[in-house]
Scaffold this motif. Structure first.
Motif, short mmCIF file in Angstrom:
data_model
loop_
_atom_site.label_atom_id
_atom_site.label_comp_id
_atom_site.label_asym_id
_atom_site.label_seq_id
_atom_site.Cartn_x
_atom_site.Cartn_y
_atom_site.Cartn_z
N THR A 126 10.22 5.91 0.29
CA THR A 126 9.56 5.94 1.59
C THR A 126 8.40 6.92 1.50
OG1 THR A 126 11.52 5.34 2.86
CG2 THR A 126 9.83 6.62 4.01
N THR A 127 7.21 6.52 1.98
CA THR A 127 6.02 7.36 1.85
C THR A 127 5.40 7.73 3.20
OG1 THR A 127 4.46 5.51 1.59
CG2 THR A 127 5.56 6.33 -0.41
N TYR A 128 6.10 7.49 4.30
CA TYR A 128 5.73 7.98 5.63
C TYR A 128 4.39 7.47 6.15
CZ TYR A 128 9.87 10.66 5.12
OH TYR A 128 11.19 10.97 4.95
N GLY A 129 3.99 6.31 5.68
CA GLY A 129 2.75 5.72 6.15
C GLY A 129 1.69 5.64 5.07
N TYR A 130 1.85 6.39 3.99
CA TYR A 130 0.85 6.37 2.92
C TYR A 130 0.70 4.96 2.36
CZ TYR A 130 -1.59 7.41 -1.42
OH TYR A 130 -2.49 7.40 -2.46
N HIS A 131 1.80 4.32 2.00
CA HIS A 131 1.78 2.91 1.60
C HIS A 131 2.10 2.00 2.78
CE1 HIS A 131 1.03 3.36 -2.64
NE2 HIS A 131 2.06 4.17 -2.80
N GLU A 132 2.96 2.46 3.67
CA GLU A 132 3.45 1.59 4.75
C GLU A 132 2.33 1.12 5.68
OE1 GLU A 132 6.97 4.06 3.40
OE2 GLU A 132 4.82 4.38 3.75
N LYS A 133 1.27 1.90 5.82
CA LYS A 133 0.17 1.45 6.69
C LYS A 133 -0.46 0.18 6.14
CE LYS A 133 -3.37 4.53 4.62
NZ LYS A 133 -2.48 5.41 3.80
N HIS A 134 -0.49 0.05 4.83
CA HIS A 134 -1.00 -1.18 4.22
C HIS A 134 -0.04 -2.35 4.43
CE1 HIS A 134 -4.32 0.95 2.33
NE2 HIS A 134 -3.47 1.85 1.88
N ASP A 135 1.27 -2.04 4.49
CA ASP A 135 2.25 -3.07 4.79
C ASP A 135 2.03 -3.63 6.20
OD1 ASP A 135 3.31 -2.39 2.32
OD2 ASP A 135 4.97 -1.23 3.16
N VAL A 136 1.76 -2.74 7.15
CA VAL A 136 1.47 -3.18 8.52
C VAL A 136 0.22 -4.07 8.53
CG1 VAL A 136 0.76 -2.42 10.82
CG2 VAL A 136 2.62 -1.25 9.64
N ALA A 137 -0.82 -3.65 7.80
CA ALA A 137 -2.04 -4.45 7.74
C ALA A 137 -1.75 -5.83 7.16
CB ALA A 137 -3.10 -3.73 6.91
N ALA A 138 -0.85 -5.88 6.16
CA ALA A 138 -0.49 -7.17 5.56
C ALA A 138 0.24 -8.05 6.56
CB ALA A 138 0.36 -6.95 4.31
N TRP A 139 1.08 -7.45 7.40
CA TRP A 139 1.78 -8.24 8.43
C TRP A 139 0.82 -8.75 9.49
CZ3 TRP A 139 6.05 -10.42 7.42
CH2 TRP A 139 7.05 -9.81 6.67
N VAL A 140 -0.16 -7.93 9.87
CA VAL A 140 -1.17 -8.40 10.82
C VAL A 140 -1.93 -9.58 10.23
CG1 VAL A 140 -3.29 -7.79 12.05
CG2 VAL A 140 -1.40 -6.14 11.94
N ARG A 141 -2.29 -9.46 8.96
CA ARG A 141 -3.02 -10.55 8.30
C ARG A 141 -2.14 -11.80 8.21
NH1 ARG A 141 -6.87 -13.10 8.61
NH2 ARG A 141 -7.81 -11.05 9.01
N TYR A 142 -0.84 -11.63 7.95
CA TYR A 142 0.07 -12.78 7.90
C TYR A 142 0.04 -13.54 9.23
CZ TYR A 142 4.36 -15.32 8.76
OH TYR A 142 5.24 -16.29 9.15
N ILE A 143 0.13 -12.82 10.35
CA ILE A 143 0.13 -13.48 11.66
C ILE A 143 -1.14 -14.28 11.85
CG2 ILE A 143 -0.01 -13.04 14.15
CD1 ILE A 143 1.95 -10.69 13.70
N LYS A 144 -2.27 -13.69 11.52
CA LYS A 144 -3.54 -14.38 11.77
C LYS A 144 -3.74 -15.55 10.81
CE LYS A 144 -5.78 -10.69 14.23
NZ LYS A 144 -7.05 -10.02 14.57
N ASP A 145 -3.27 -15.41 9.59
CA ASP A 145 -3.37 -16.53 8.64
C ASP A 145 -2.45 -17.67 9.04
OD1 ASP A 145 -5.24 -15.20 7.13
OD2 ASP A 145 -3.83 -14.56 5.58
N ALA A 146 -1.25 -17.33 9.51
CA ALA A 146 -0.25 -18.36 9.81
C ALA A 146 -0.42 -18.97 11.19
CB ALA A 146 1.16 -17.76 9.67
N TYR A 147 -0.91 -18.21 12.15
CA TYR A 147 -0.91 -18.68 13.54
C TYR A 147 -2.30 -18.70 14.18
CZ TYR A 147 4.10 -18.10 13.00
OH TYR A 147 5.39 -18.21 12.56
N GLY A 148 -3.32 -18.27 13.43
CA GLY A 148 -4.68 -18.41 13.95
C GLY A 148 -5.39 -17.08 14.15
#
Length: 336
Positions: free
Chosen positions: A130-152
């Protein structure tokens, strides 16, 4: 004292320091996380039957790749009517995505699709540290991108995180591509170095000046990041995305003054909600009506483009009693 006795004492002290440093590092980055069954069992011991509410819902398991090659896991629960509105719920340290279930309804009532995610190294997501946001912030960005790629691309996405999740969603604000419509951070930390200093010095009565540099060196070598690289208060200073900070006035694990600091540093639209009788991670439990009403008002204003600065239920913050904290467990408390 004979020279050999001095050597033995010095060796014992060095071993003790090394042992505490190693233990603190493990507690901070690799403490065992609860699986889904254990989270549901904990809810039920507390009298909350979220399993019965969650299991009948129509949902879809999804997996994406992180920027550094990990497989991340989430669950989509769609709104009852087609909607471009999405919220990503981000849990805390040592739990997993079922811990976010209590926060679903307040968004579903507003017509949101919900994406519950397992943070890296938790639940069904891969990861070693666990890196307290150091890597996890990029994970959140990837999830945001997933939503927009999958649902518009017309989807509007908001974020809600608790404790570690709160720090993670605030760190997301530092990314150039951050385009969430709102962020809600429940009991977040403002700066990781100062949080760990507080937990070592105030809660565990250990000399932070000695142990923090040692823990930091181990984190750099083993986990690839350092404490000073995680500072949500820096992230909020230049972000124009509306942010709501929520904290329990009786939280001695992550001091409520950290949310006050974040609120003061944030530019643009912001709201601060302090819940009088809440301990760490339990603001919703302490005053569910106030929590829900305040969140829904903030979200409506953010989506309308007109959130106002406000402070609500600002309690007089007195130091919590020390016996509320049970031991050395850095960052490993219920609902963290």
């Amino acid at each position: 004292m004979d020279w050999w006795a001095v050597v033995l004492v010095a060796a014992a002290a060095a071993l003790a320091v090394a042992g505490i440093t190693h233990y603190a590092f493990i507690q901070m980055t690799q403490m065992k996380a609860l699986n889904y069954q254990q989270v549901f069992d904990a809810f039920e011991r507390a009298g909350a039957r979220f399993r019965e509410m969650y299991e009948p819902l129509r949902k879809e398991e999804v997996r994406i790749a992180s920027h550094d090659g990990l497989r991340l896991h989430g669950v989509v629960v769609k709104a009852e009517q087609p909607s471009p509105k999405w919220v990503i719920l981000v849990h805390g340290y040592t739990t997993s995505l079922p811990a976010s279930i209590p926060f679903m309804d307040m968004f579903r009532e507003e017509g949101f699709n919900v994406l519950l995610v397992d943070q890296r190294r938790h639940g069904k997501s891969e990861g070693k540290y666990t890196t307290y946001g150091y890597h996890e912030k990029h994970d959140v960005a990837a999830w945001v991108r997933y939503i927009k790629d999958a649902y518009g691309e017309n989807c509007v996405v908001g974020l809600h995180g608790v404790s570690l999740g709160g720090g993670t969603v605030l760190e997301y604000l530092s990314l150039p591509e951050a385009d969430a419509k709102f962020v809600i951070a429940d009991c977040p930390y403002s700066d990781l170095t100062r949080l760990m200093h507080h937990q070592l010095q105030r809660l565990n009565h250990l000399p932070a000046a000695l142990f923090l540099p040692l823990v930091n060196a181990r984190m750099r070598k083993r986990a690839g990041f350092t404490l000073d690289q995680v500072s949500p208060v820096r992230s909020v200073q230049s972000s124009k995305i509306p942010v709501m900070f929520i904290h329990g006035a009786k939280d001695n694990y992550i001091p409520p003054s950290m949310s006050e600091e974040l609120f003061a540093a944030k530019t643009g639209a912001k709201r601060l909600l302090l819940i009088q009788d809440a301990t760490h991670g339990f603001a919703l439990d302490a005053d569910p009506a106030l929590y829900k009403r305040s969140v829904q008002e903030f979200v409506r204003e953010a989506l309308a483009g007109s959130p106002a600065e406000s402070v609500e239920q600002a309690a007089e913050l007195s130091p919590p009693e020390k016996e509320e904290f049970g031991g050395f467990g850095l960052t490993g408390v219920p609902n963290a």
